[in-house]
Every structure is written in C-alpha cells, then in structure tokens.
Design a protein around this motif. Structure first.
Motif, mmCIF file in Angstrom:
data_model
loop_
_atom_site.group_PDB
_atom_site.id
_atom_site.type_symbol
_atom_site.label_atom_id
_atom_site.label_comp_id
_atom_site.label_asym_id
_atom_site.label_seq_id
_atom_site.Cartn_x
_atom_site.Cartn_y
_atom_site.Cartn_z
ATOM 1 N N VAL A 189 0.499 -1.396 -0.152
ATOM 2 C CA VAL A 189 0.036 -0.091 0.446
ATOM 3 C C VAL A 189 0.696 1.756 -0.093
ATOM 4 N N ARG A 190 0.661 2.317 -0.666
ATOM 5 C CA ARG A 190 1.476 3.772 -0.684
ATOM 6 C C ARG A 190 0.721 4.744 -0.761
ATOM 7 N N VAL A 191 1.354 5.980 -0.756
ATOM 8 C CA VAL A 191 0.088 6.798 -0.086
ATOM 9 C C VAL A 191 1.222 7.880 -1.558
ATOM 10 N N GLU A 192 0.877 8.204 -2.224
ATOM 11 C CA GLU A 192 0.947 8.519 -3.562
ATOM 12 C C GLU A 192 0.271 9.540 -4.379
ATOM 13 N N GLN A 193 0.307 10.435 -5.745
ATOM 14 C CA GLN A 193 -0.458 11.502 -6.446
ATOM 15 C C GLN A 193 -0.894 10.638 -6.931
ATOM 16 N N ILE A 194 -2.288 10.979 -7.029
ATOM 17 C CA ILE A 194 -2.741 10.226 -8.449
ATOM 18 C C ILE A 194 -3.425 11.551 -9.569
ATOM 19 N N ALA A 195 -4.047 11.809 -10.583
ATOM 20 C CA ALA A 195 -4.810 12.252 -11.072
ATOM 21 C C ALA A 195 -5.955 12.102 -10.667
ATOM 22 N N VAL A 196 -6.930 13.679 -10.273
ATOM 23 C CA VAL A 196 -8.160 13.770 -10.521
ATOM 24 C C VAL A 196 -8.638 13.956 -11.244
ATOM 25 N N ARG A 197 -9.826 12.724 -11.887
ATOM 26 C CA ARG A 197 -10.639 13.379 -13.107
ATOM 27 C C ARG A 197 -11.557 14.383 -13.153
ATOM 28 N N PRO A 198 -11.816 15.177 -13.998
ATOM 29 C CA PRO A 198 -12.821 16.664 -13.770
ATOM 30 C C PRO A 198 -13.933 15.671 -14.113
ATOM 31 N N PRO A 199 -15.398 16.248 -12.639
ATOM 32 C CA PRO A 199 -16.189 15.485 -12.390
ATOM 33 C C PRO A 199 -17.577 15.667 -13.815
ATOM 34 N N CYS A 200 -18.357 15.128 -14.012
ATOM 35 C CA CYS A 200 -19.297 15.116 -14.836
ATOM 36 C C CYS A 200 -20.115 16.215 -13.709
ATOM 37 N N PRO A 201 -21.693 16.423 -15.018
ATOM 38 C CA PRO A 201 -22.213 17.125 -13.981
ATOM 39 C C PRO A 201 -23.351 17.037 -13.076
ATOM 40 N N GLY A 202 -23.353 15.480 -12.683
ATOM 41 C CA GLY A 202 -24.435 14.828 -11.276
ATOM 42 C C GLY A 202 -23.159 14.696 -10.595
ATOM 43 N N GLU A 203 -21.754 14.816 -9.932
ATOM 44 C CA GLU A 203 -20.641 14.972 -9.452
ATOM 45 C C GLU A 203 -20.273 16.096 -8.701
ATOM 46 N N ALA A 204 -20.010 16.183 -7.364
ATOM 47 C CA ALA A 204 -19.112 17.101 -6.471
ATOM 48 C C ALA A 204 -17.703 16.474 -6.350
ATOM 49 N N VAL A 205 -17.010 17.688 -5.946
ATOM 50 C CA VAL A 205 -15.792 17.413 -5.872
ATOM 51 C C VAL A 205 -15.110 17.720 -4.529
ATOM 52 N N VAL A 206 -15.183 16.831 -3.530
ATOM 53 C CA VAL A 206 -15.279 16.671 -1.659
ATOM 54 C C VAL A 206 -14.408 16.535 -1.408
ATOM 55 N N ALA A 207 -13.230 17.815 -0.385
ATOM 56 C CA ALA A 207 -11.959 17.977 -0.028
ATOM 57 C C ALA A 207 -12.394 16.850 1.481
ATOM 58 N N VAL A 208 -11.899 15.571 1.245
ATOM 59 C CA VAL A 208 -11.883 14.749 2.679
ATOM 60 C C VAL A 208 -11.251 15.267 3.482
ATOM 61 N N ALA A 209 -11.596 14.810 4.742
ATOM 62 C CA ALA A 209 -10.910 15.345 5.999
ATOM 63 C C ALA A 209 -10.346 14.127 7.340
ATOM 64 N N TYR A 210 -11.329 13.332 7.085
ATOM 65 C CA TYR A 210 -11.029 11.928 7.694
ATOM 66 C C TYR A 210 -11.380 10.288 6.892
ATOM 67 N N GLY A 211 -10.702 9.258 7.332
ATOM 68 C CA GLY A 211 -11.162 8.890 6.107
ATOM 69 C C GLY A 211 -10.831 7.186 7.488
ATOM 70 N N GLY A 212 -12.255 6.913 7.582
ATOM 71 C CA GLY A 212 -11.744 5.348 8.640
ATOM 72 C C GLY A 212 -11.498 4.350 7.907
ATOM 73 N N ILE A 213 -10.444 3.670 8.703
ATOM 74 C CA ILE A 213 -10.189 2.238 8.200
ATOM 75 C C ILE A 213 -10.557 1.267 8.431
ATOM 76 N N CYS A 214 -11.555 0.255 7.613
ATOM 77 C CA CYS A 214 -12.732 -0.754 7.531
ATOM 78 C C CYS A 214 -11.231 -2.191 7.567
ATOM 79 N N GLY A 215 -12.520 -2.816 8.183
ATOM 80 C CA GLY A 215 -11.651 -4.635 7.737
ATOM 81 C C GLY A 215 -10.991 -4.803 6.267
#
Length: 357
Positions: free
Chosen positions: A19-45
């Motif tokens: 598992v790597r922390v890396e830079q990835i491309a962000v695709r342009p959103p489609c009309p029904g999509e939003a861009v979210v600035a993520v604050a926190y993510g919970g690690i799941c099983g």
C-alpha cells in the motif's frame, strides 16, 4: 474558477503488503458529480484485507486501487447539474452505487442486489476506486449533508454505524431485552451503542481483548466477558445476539448464549466455504438466525442520532494518523488489542495542495 485539482494525495493498494501513499490524477467531474475535500477516513476490515492479502474473499486486486469507503469532508465543488449539497457543506458518504441487475432481490432491500458497486472494492474490473484521497470526485447522490456543528471525527463513523444499525434493526424491538454482542471491534461496539439507543435493558459484550471491552463499556455495555469464558457466555441467556466477530468460534458462542426461541443476527462476515457451527443447537432451541449485510438508507437515521447526541460513539475512535503515516495506521488498526476505529486525516494534505495551487 475551477476548484478541481489536477492531482491529489491518495492511499493506493497495489498488491499483497503493498500500500502506497502517492499522487494520483483527479478526473474532471461529470454534471452529477461533486468534488469533496476529504477530512477523515476510517480504516475498515476490507482495507486491511486488501493490504495484507491483496483480496477480500473473492474480490482480488487486479490493478492498483484507491482504498477507503468510510469518509467525511467538505464539498469543494458542487455538482454542476444542481443536485446534491452546495459547496462548503460538510458531508459524509453513502458508498454504494446501484446498477441494473437481472438477479432477483427484494425491491425494498437494494443492499442485496449484485448490481451494487461499493467504493474501494475489487469485486469487479475495472475496480471501483475508493475515497482515501485528499480530494475525490463522487456522485452527488452519495453525499449526505451533516449539520454544521457535527464533529467530523465522530461523523466518520456514520458508514460503519449504519452497518451496525441495520444489524440491530433485524432483531426487532429491543426495549427491555437482554442483548449479547459477540466481537467488539468497531462494528460490534457500534452495535452496542445502537442496542443501547434502541432500549436494551442489558448488553453483554464479548471479546478476546480488554481494549475492545473497555470501548464497549464506554458506549453502553452493562457487562463484559472474555471470549474464552465459554461457560459464562452460555449462561447469558440473551433474547438477542449480535454476532460481529466474523469467525466460526464467535458464531458458536452466539448460538450457545442465545435463549430458547431467541434471535441471532450475523453481521460478522465469515470466510467463504463450510464452517463448523453447532447448528443442531440452533434447531432444537428454535433460534432465528438472520444474516445482515451492509445497509440501505439507515445512514440518514445514524447521522440524525449522532447529531442530536442520542448515539454517543466518540469513544470508538481511538487513533488518528496523518495520511502520510497510512502504513502505521493500517498496522495499528490490524491490532484489535490496542485499537478501536483508526482514522486517517487528510487535512494537512488538502492544505498542502491548496497552497501549491
């Protein structure tokens, strides 16, 4: 002004122990999509399985995939078609997207449709990318607005809490009942909290380790037992059992701890294949064994309960790591003896990206 960045920091699974922390491309959103600035993510099983095994059951990584489906953040750019929350709104995410399937399932239980795509899942190819990224493009229909005063660290539990809420609902009316919860990882602890809110009179929590039992007590358990104390578990005589350990020994304990005519809700996902379970005991006691898988719209009820304080689940979050320390976070999350829910923080990564633009 275009507020969609060209690249962002993400947590990407490449294969077994990779598992790597890396830079990835962000695709342009489609009309029904939003861009979210993520604050926190919970690690799941499931994230842990992709890290350690490169697979979750039959869902095998065939290409690099962004992990994560338990996320909260702020809408950076609202959907162009006007759907979904406005820019600046705090949101959590319902990670399921429904697609057509010819396989039959109950209309009121879309969680059972094989046509579902879930964020951060390798069940299909191309894989469904997850949301462990500082900025992520998501369908506006996945976003659930949060009251402005809601603690985002606690709201990061909304998705797994909905899984637990769904499981507890399968048991029916819990008012005045005795409930046994077997396995007190994050889902089990959340089931304890949900059962308490539903009016259970007694809640007995079972786990191998002391840390999960301490967390279970903090969110509503009235008694705790070690999983090795099989006689004490069998003596609980619970009206309802929530089995959330995800192994056959836990299910055996759930069956033994249920009262005659009781209900066992199985939310812990056991491995594929045959399992050695004392099913004869379930038959002779006329137990009702009920499977519970993911959730539907319960996340809306969970958000309301978190916001009004009637579902106090803050103690379940035990660690928060910056995204750059994702490997350490995964290691801590994999050790149930020291952790509950482990969060990744993307706040520093998002600020860094904003400064560079």
């Amino acid at each position: 002004m275009n507020t969609t960045p060209s690249t962002t920091t993400a947590v990407v699974a490449h294969g077994v122990d990779d598992v790597r922390v890396e830079q990835i491309a962000v695709r342009p959103p489609c009309p029904g999509e939003a861009v979210v600035a993520v604050a926190y993510g919970g690690i799941c099983g499931s994230d842990l399985h992709y890290w350690r095994h490169g697979a979750v059951g039959e869902s095998v990584l065939r290409a690099p995939m962004v992990l994560g489906h338990e996320v909260v953040g702020t809408v950076l750019r609202a959907a162009a078609d006007g759907t979904g929350p406005a820019a600046g709104t705090h949101v959590t995410v319902h990670p399921a997207r429904h697609e057509h399937s010819d396989v039959r399932f109950p209309d009121d239980r879309p969680n059972l449709s094989p046509g579902i795509r879930y964020l951060g899942s390798a069940a299909r190819f191309p894989h469904t990318e997850g949301a462990f990224a500082a900025e992520v493009v998501l369908p506006a229909t996945m976003l659930r607005a949060l009251p402005a005063e809601t603690d985002l660290r606690v709201a990061a539990l909304a998705e797994p809490a909905a899984v637990a809420w769904h499981a507890v609902a399968h048991a029916g009316n819990l008012h005045g009942k005795r409930v046994l919860v077997v396995g007190c990882g994050p889902i089990g602890a959340l089931a304890v909290a949900a059962a308490r809110r539903a009016g259970a009179a007694e809640i007995v929590a079972v786990d191998l380790h002391g840390k999960p039992l301490d967390i279970a007590s903090a969110v509503g358990a009235t008694q705790t037992l070690r999983a090795t104390d099989t006689e004490a578990i069998a003596a609980v005589d619970a009206d309802v059992v929530i089995e959330s350990s995800g192994n056959h020994r836990g299910l055996a304990s759930a069956i033994s701890g249920a009262t005659r005519g009781g209900t066992v809700v199985m939310v812990g996902l056991l491995p594929n294949g045959d399992q050695p379970v004392p099913i004869a005991q379930a038959i002779t006691r006329e137990l009702r064994l009920v499977g519970s898988f993911r959730f539907n719209d319960e996340i809306d009820e969970v958000i309301a309960a978190i916001s009004d304080g009637s579902l106090p689940i803050g103690p379940i979050v035990t660690h928060t790591f910056p995204v750059g320390d994702a490997l350490e976070a995964l290691a801590v999350a994999s050790d149930a003896s020291i952790s509950g829910k482990v969060l990744l923080s993307f706040l520093d990564a998002a600020e860094s990206r904003a400064e560079s633009r």
